[in-house]
Design a protein around this motif. Sequence first.
Motif, mmCIF file in Angstrom:
data_model
loop_
_atom_site.group_PDB
_atom_site.id
_atom_site.type_symbol
_atom_site.label_atom_id
_atom_site.label_comp_id
_atom_site.label_asym_id
_atom_site.label_seq_id
_atom_site.Cartn_x
_atom_site.Cartn_y
_atom_site.Cartn_z
ATOM 1 N N ARG A 259 70.900 2.372 24.487
ATOM 2 C CA ARG A 259 70.401 1.299 26.094
ATOM 3 C C ARG A 259 69.342 2.523 27.084
ATOM 4 O O ARG A 259 69.672 3.445 26.893
ATOM 5 N N LEU B 133 68.551 -2.739 25.833
ATOM 6 C CA LEU B 133 69.691 -2.749 25.262
ATOM 7 C C LEU B 133 68.823 -2.352 23.986
ATOM 8 O O LEU B 133 67.724 -3.468 23.052
ATOM 9 N N CYS C 169 72.665 -10.410 21.773
ATOM 10 C CA CYS C 169 73.252 -9.328 22.685
ATOM 11 C C CYS C 169 74.237 -9.777 23.414
ATOM 12 O O CYS C 169 74.023 -10.777 23.445
#
Length: 124
Positions: free
Chosen positions: A72, A79, A96
């Motif tokens: 990240r 991310l 995600c």
Amino acid sequence: QVQLVESGGGLVQAGGSLRLSCAASGRTFSSYAMGWFRQAPGKERQFLAAISWSAYTTYYADSVKGRFTISRANAKNTLYLQMNSLKPEDTAVYYCAAADTLGAATPTLPWRYWGQGTQVTVSS
């Protein structure tokens, strides 16, 4: 709350690589632990990897350990999931997710926010 948008999916040959991105907006990205999941047709959603808010801890499913890397960039509210040595069985929609916690990365965090997913197809 946080809004999540995945990108970077596509068609790749077996053995190839892809890097997925998840752009976050809204509440401070660094307040969340983040994770990657996937779901293949006819199968349940599968946990892949998680990373704590500070990136101090990560956790991987056995099926992707050594091939996938989660990371990240809090300054960029993004991310990533680097996927190497891809296999046809990695074909799925990849999502995600964010968990409102400052704890360690584990699969069982309260994943509250989800992106819309990005398709990854690995040809043999």
